[in-house]
Design a protein around this motif. Structure first.
Motif, PDB file in Angstrom:
ATOM      1  N   GLY A 118      -7.650  -4.352   4.412  1.00 11.33           N
ATOM      2  CA  GLY A 118      -6.690  -3.831   3.446  1.00 11.33           C
ATOM      3  C   GLY A 118      -6.275  -4.878   2.414  1.00 11.33           C
ATOM      4  O   GLY A 118      -6.194  -4.591   1.210  1.00 11.33           O
ATOM      5  N   PHE A 178      -6.173  -4.612  -1.682  1.00  7.68           N
ATOM      6  CA  PHE A 178      -4.925  -4.571  -2.453  1.00  7.68           C
ATOM      7  C   PHE A 178      -4.953  -5.604  -3.590  1.00  7.68           C
ATOM      8  O   PHE A 178      -4.547  -5.308  -4.718  1.00  7.68           O
ATOM      9  CB  PHE A 178      -3.718  -4.849  -1.542  1.00  7.68           C
ATOM     10  N   GLY A 200       1.460  -6.254   2.723  1.00  7.93           N
ATOM     11  CA  GLY A 200       0.501  -6.011   1.650  1.00  7.93           C
ATOM     12  C   GLY A 200       1.020  -6.351   0.273  1.00  7.93           C
ATOM     13  O   GLY A 200       0.244  -6.467  -0.676  1.00  7.93           O
ATOM     14  N   ILE A 233       5.010   2.506   0.523  1.00 10.23           N
ATOM     15  CA  ILE A 233       3.993   1.626   1.093  1.00 10.23           C
ATOM     16  C   ILE A 233       3.266   0.927  -0.055  1.00 10.23           C
ATOM     17  O   ILE A 233       3.488   1.251  -1.235  1.00 10.23           O
ATOM     18  CB  ILE A 233       3.024   2.375   2.048  1.00 10.23           C
ATOM     19  N   THR A 234       2.448  -0.047   0.291  1.00 13.11           N
ATOM     20  CA  THR A 234       1.869  -0.925  -0.726  1.00 13.11           C
ATOM     21  C   THR A 234       1.087  -0.153  -1.786  1.00 13.11           C
ATOM     22  O   THR A 234       1.164  -0.464  -2.975  1.00 13.11           O
ATOM     23  CB  THR A 234       1.019  -1.995  -0.020  1.00 13.11           C
ATOM     24  N   GLY A 235       0.362   0.862  -1.357  1.00 14.46           N
ATOM     25  CA  GLY A 235      -0.378   1.684  -2.314  1.00 14.46           C
ATOM     26  C   GLY A 235       0.519   2.332  -3.360  1.00 14.46           C
ATOM     27  O   GLY A 235       0.118   2.518  -4.512  1.00 14.46           O
ATOM     28  N   ASP A 236       1.739   2.671  -2.974  1.00 13.27           N
ATOM     29  CA  ASP A 236       2.686   3.268  -3.930  1.00 13.27           C
ATOM     30  C   ASP A 236       3.057   2.261  -5.013  1.00 13.27           C
ATOM     31  O   ASP A 236       3.210   2.620  -6.185  1.00 13.27           O
ATOM     32  CB  ASP A 236       3.974   3.708  -3.219  1.00 13.27           C
TER      33      ASP A 236
END
Lengths: 325, 325
Positions: free
Chosen positions: B46, B50, B244, B306-309
């Motif tokens: 991951g 990122f 992340g 979360i980190t993706g956001d």
């Protein structure tokens, strides 16, 4: 003695508000929870993902998965947010003479991390391979020695029902059986049939008989007991029964249990919680959260609601009940 | 001499506006930055994703990942936007007698590309395998010889803290330690404890002691020093501490460092930048960008961020500060 279900209904939203930690800029990574899911094998990969991602969506900082080598690339590919360890082994890939060595290697890999975890979820997508389940039995023993709470679901319940000593007397253990898993547990532990007419008394007896572990019996109303008290959660809920919802629940209970434990340790004098068992509080909060997210997802997606839809509403559901400032 | 944090707070948005290149239709692929992440192993996939995707989302043209053979298919599966090279090797897959040969092969693979890169990010999800870290030490030496800037985070910091000569005296090196990584660095390099009461002086001493590398100390305020000056970035920020976020930061710093270097080389007479160190400017911009995106994501997703956001809000955050015309 039959007990009216209404008499044990708990104010679950107030429990959620009490145990959910306030957020501020001085916090650092890990403080809001580090969860690990033990599960995922050649056959099953969705369940451990659902449990682990749900933990993050509720607010844990780090979510790990310990699974077999076959399952790892698939679970990793579902989301870069998870830390996935390809460490478990199934019988088909282990020769008889290597079992002892491999088993100790698996244990060592998990032990490296054990003390950092606030809670383990054991069972989602675990499968029933005998060698793998032997390793997981050892993981449970090590978690107990380290006082790490455990939430047991799915194939973890299959293991534990047949080896009740693994959890018996461990107050930081939670079992989250569905109707069939509950039936097997009652038959095995109480040597009797499920008695729906006196459900609260039976779940109380069951939890007491297993030495005060907490049982979360899933159903139209969720019933929660640690052998000392019985609570029911009946708010919200959805008529949709797509597979995977139990995994969301187990991941959610793990986070809330960790938060409840922190909350109780901090001994907040303003706390108005009558119950002081973090396992029971975690089950109440996890149950209500899951039921609310499922209900919101169903109102949007109706018959086509799937587990991923419910996960997408965990954040909003928690925010509605307990806004982050 | 204790320095007030307010006295070193920098106007980070103005730095971003100064160094972000104007876009026009005459530009060609690569001019806005070619970044490579060195990281990703059997255990972690991951983190390099990122870092690499964040570089693209901020505006780099090409983003590469150099990772192990196991990690490559997974990282590729996260996004078709990245160029993923399965070239690193961990000890378990290399026989003792092959190590020298394999190591030189790994180096040759990375070297083929080295001169084309504007910045390397070394460390996200690298793991701690000794053979792999030996190869990465060589990659760092080659990057220095070629004058390619390097941003070092995560397990890269573990490597460098134990081998400070790898970066000592290299002005194009950035270290981005979190609380724990900073503690180890201070203990190792300054042979003392972290002194929060005089944080600005200590980070200055640390950067000076490592020969003018730039340190970005992450915290409630981010502190940045190259041994010559200290800047702090305190705007925006989020109380969410999901794992992340450090990877987003390292990818962002890499892009802004490249842009700052181009900007300084072009010697724009209208530039009002008082600081001329591209590593410091890159850290200021990367820090502010990350803090703003995290803050916007948190306002939308609250505890479930979360980190993706956060990555999804990098573009809007940069656009708010510095609109592309």
């Amino acid at each position: 003695m039959q007990q009216d279900l209404r008499s044990v209904e708990v104010d679950a939203e107030s429990v959620i508000r009490s145990i959910t930690p306030a957020l501020d800029l001085t916090r650092h990574k890990g403080q809001a929870g580090k969860i690990a899911v033990i599960g995922g094998c050649r056959e099953y990969t969705g369940a451990p993902y659902f449990a682990a991602i749900s933990a993050l969506k509720i607010g844990a900082d780090l979510s790990h998965v310990f699974c077999t080598k076959d399952a790892a690339p698939v679970i990793k590919s579902y989301s870069p947010e998870l830390i996935v360890h390809p460490v478990l082994e199934e019988s088909y890939s282990v020769r008889e003479e290597d079992k002892k060595f491999i088993s100790s290697k698996v244990l060592a890999e998990v032990d490296k991390w054990m003390e950092r975890f606030d809670c383990l979820v054991i069972g989602p997508g675990l499968g029933r391979d005998p060698f793998l389940l032997d390793c997981v039995s050892e993981i449970i023993r090590h978690a107990r020695q380290t006082n790490v709470p455990i939430v047991i679901d799915g194939d973890g319940l299959f293991l534990v029902t047949n080896n009740i000593d693994l959890v018996s007397g461990y107050a930081l253990a939670v079992l989250t059986p569905n109707v069939n898993e509950y039936k097997r547990l009652v038959e095995k532990v109480l040597s009797s049939e499920v008695n729906d007419a006196d459900a609260t008394q039976q779940v109380l007896s069951l939890a007491k008989k297993i030495g005060g572990v907490t049982i979360l019996k899933k159903g139209k109303s969720d019933l929660i007991s640690d052998g000392d008290t019985v609570k029911s959660v009946s708010i919200y809920g959805s008529p949709r029964r797509c597979g995977g919802q139990g995994d969301i629940l187990s991941g959610s209970v793990a986070v809330f249990l960790s938060w409840a434990r922190q909350h109780i340790k901090a001994a907040d004098p303003n706390s108005n919680l009558s119950c002081k068992n973090p396992a029971v509080l975690g089950c109440i909060a996890g149950s209500a959260m899951m039921r609310k997210a499922a209900s919101v997802a169903f109102s949007h997606k109706k018959r086509s609601t799937i587990t991923g839809d419910i996960i997408e509403f965990l954040g909003k559901s928690l925010e509605d009940i307990c806004p982050a400032t």
